[in-house]
Write an enzyme that holds these catalytic residues in place. Sequence first.
Site, PDB file in Angstrom:
ATOM      1  N   GLU A 548      26.138  31.004 100.031  1.00 27.52           N
ATOM      2  CA  GLU A 548      26.959  31.557  98.953  1.00 27.52           C
ATOM      3  C   GLU A 548      27.151  33.059  99.112  1.00 27.52           C
ATOM      4  O   GLU A 548      28.221  33.595  98.781  1.00 27.52           O
ATOM      5  CB  GLU A 548      26.338  31.229  97.589  1.00 27.52           C
ATOM      6  CG  GLU A 548      26.177  29.742  97.295  1.00 27.52           C
ATOM      7  CD  GLU A 548      27.471  28.950  97.426  1.00 27.52           C
ATOM      8  OE1 GLU A 548      28.554  29.536  97.281  1.00 27.52           O
ATOM      9  OE2 GLU A 548      27.392  27.733  97.678  1.00 27.52           O
ATOM     10  N   HIS A 551      30.111  33.780 101.359  1.00 28.17           N
ATOM     11  CA  HIS A 551      31.369  33.825 100.607  1.00 28.17           C
ATOM     12  C   HIS A 551      31.510  35.173  99.896  1.00 28.17           C
ATOM     13  O   HIS A 551      32.593  35.769  99.867  1.00 28.17           O
ATOM     14  CB  HIS A 551      31.401  32.712  99.560  1.00 28.17           C
ATOM     15  CG  HIS A 551      31.701  31.352 100.104  1.00 28.17           C
ATOM     16  ND1 HIS A 551      32.789  31.094 100.916  1.00 28.17           N
ATOM     17  CD2 HIS A 551      31.070  30.157  99.935  1.00 28.17           C
ATOM     18  CE1 HIS A 551      32.809  29.809 101.222  1.00 28.17           C
ATOM     19  NE2 HIS A 551      31.781  29.220 100.647  1.00 28.17           N
ATOM     20  N   HIS A 554      32.631  37.943 102.111  1.00 29.34           N
ATOM     21  CA  HIS A 554      34.056  37.780 102.420  1.00 29.34           C
ATOM     22  C   HIS A 554      34.888  38.356 101.273  1.00 29.34           C
ATOM     23  O   HIS A 554      35.877  39.075 101.498  1.00 29.34           O
ATOM     24  CB  HIS A 554      34.367  36.303 102.635  1.00 29.34           C
ATOM     25  CG  HIS A 554      35.612  36.052 103.410  1.00 29.34           C
ATOM     26  ND1 HIS A 554      36.096  34.784 103.665  1.00 29.34           N
ATOM     27  CD2 HIS A 554      36.499  36.890 103.994  1.00 29.34           C
ATOM     28  CE1 HIS A 554      37.204  34.865 104.371  1.00 29.34           C
ATOM     29  NE2 HIS A 554      37.476  36.134 104.587  1.00 29.34           N
TER      30      HIS A 554
END
EC number: 3.4.24.59
Length: 761
Positions: A548, A551, A554
């Site tokens: 997680e 992500h 990102h």
Amino acid sequence: MLIQKILLNKEISRLPRILSILNYTGLRWLSGSSGRNTTELQRIFDDSKYWQSLSENTTQYTKETGLFKNPYLTSTDGLRQFSHDSLHKAHKLAEILRNSVSKEEKVHYIMNLDQLSDTLCRVIDLCEFLRSAHPDQSYVEAAQMCHEEMFEFMNVLNTDVVLCNKLKEVLEDPEILKVLSEEERKVGEILLDDFEKSGIYMKAGIREQFIELSQQISVIGQEFINNTDYVAKEFIKVKRDEMDKSGISPLLTARLNRDLTGKYYKIPTYGQIPLQILKSCPDEDIRKEVWAALHNCPKAQIQRLNQLVRLRVILSNLLGKQSYSDYQLDNKMAGSPENVKGFIKTLMNVTKPLAARELEFIARDKLNAPDSRHMSDNEILSIVKPWDKNYFSSKYDSDNEMAMIRDEQLRYYFSLGNVINGLSELFKRIYGITLQPSRTENGETWSPDVRRLDVISEEEGLVGVIYCDLFERVGKISNPAHFTVCCSRQVYPDENDFTTIQTGQNSDGTVFQLPVISLVCNFSTVALPNGNRTCFLHMNEIETLFHEMGHAMHSMLGRTRLQNISGTRCATDFVELPSILMEHFARDIRVLRTIGSHYETSEPAPEALLNDYLDKTQFLQHCETYSQAKMAMLDQKLHGSFSLSDIERIDSAKIYQKLETRLQVLADDESNWCGRFGHLFGYGATYYSYLFDRAIASKVWDSLFKDDPFNRTGGEKFKERVLKWGGLKNPWSCIADVLEKPDLAKGGAEAMTYIGDSEDL
């Protein structure tokens, strides 16, 4: 569409934001009597008493605000008002866009479209989060209502002929194209494609059908998601005499209730008891019955899935596509259903014989076959059933009980605070990014357990905000998730109201909307002798948190001028790459040794314990990969070609069982588990993305980090060639650049085959 949703939200000046960082970095904390030193970041997650005192001080000394510092979000009425005002703003923006005629207006047309998209996203993404994670049911219901209202308006805009035609004019005007940035051209192309995917050139009646179908799919899909955790029966009955003669422990049967006749045990389909039966019951028929009960869903759930598939067939037919998969795979890395199936088949061909060899020990045990007897792959796969895996694996594990004890010991080296602090140190070394605790204002979070982390760049300062909702809570979603609440973007030229967003400033002085995300997990805590409650993570939970956080990075580092292509707003079959790459770090002994220290002694995690764990992660790994490939193939099958005349005969459970039987490897021909496969909605026709990105991540890891996981050169390379682009750059070009394989840039079947030819996922 004006929104690209991913898997799947104060008053401030243009001066640099004064960080509300808790000024304790470097402060040391004495934990119990152990003398263990910890950082502030670690302490706010590990010391429950300290966190409670901080929270009380926050309540006393900080001003009132709403969720995520949005002053609207102090109540459900405020949420509805925020949605209403945003909808009003969106209507005004749409009208301005429809009336854009001058050259200057056309030059700003795409940026204004992006602003319209951002206005919608900030409600839809927010509501997506609230309806999934807010503990107050009234918020959940209000969020669902606002989501439906705004989603419907978004679909209306997606079929607005005037907006589409003006966008075409902009993209076909050479003079305007000269002054547009690369980002603006890319966003314009994406939005034009979304218009066209919405049947923009069809007759008005068909466009209205598209809107209605999209809305129906959204509603039935959410109903499907909401019911994936439910089994068909709360318990099953098994004859007492059969159970008692099965060889199962009397200590386990003593925990079972009996029916009124006393002749049957009632085995629950929840909790630990059915799992213990699967692990310890020698009777295969009983294991089979329990396994099927755990995997079966109610018939109503299969009906929801069937309806979802039917609606998608109608939608794709309406838009002139052969299948929903054809419709979805436009502008994805894969490009076509044929390429996806080719990738899956390539991976299956590599993995299936390896999976068969992994299951050979079970087949031999079931048949009591000597090692000298050759067993073919097909023979093994026909003998070993899915309800055998836990039982025989448990027998295998019991031969090394010390390994199980060491597994339990290992978690006490990895408190949640340890792991979060370790992630910050890792990000600092590879990306120049740190995570810093930040004081929250009254009303900023939805639960007192939520921690706010500011994401700080060595070069840019504050670049984003992560709200960590990581502890278990009644009614909370069971699956871990990364929710985008607010995307990164540059502040629009005419924007002057920053009351509902959080802002930052680039090194060049440019003001931008901070990306705001929420990480949601369900980690449990344990009581310590000193009265604190601390969370110790199992190794698979560490991997989940790393995933997680991949992500999250990102979202933080994919900082583009326009929100449509920022962070995780990229191709669905590319978006899992950063998160899956982080799983490799979570399985690297050098990283784990750096992070892990015992909560009492501060000693680092023993290398022998870590090696034992990492060896165990290889157990049946090819079976797991093949299982994921079957799920990806099911996704393609359910979203493949169906004629309109056949849709009433669609039976997803039969399709699932037939496919399982054909593909083999722990084939399920007993349950209707497909109704519990929630990703069939959120990742419809794109579930292959998970395996695809696992294959890419494996190659990226080998290229950049295998020799040194703390390699700053590798980190900068991944950040500069992949993360920073968000959805701006062609994903195949990003992969070609980071792997230094120029031939991959053109994508296509050969590139898909190259990626699929992987053993180590």
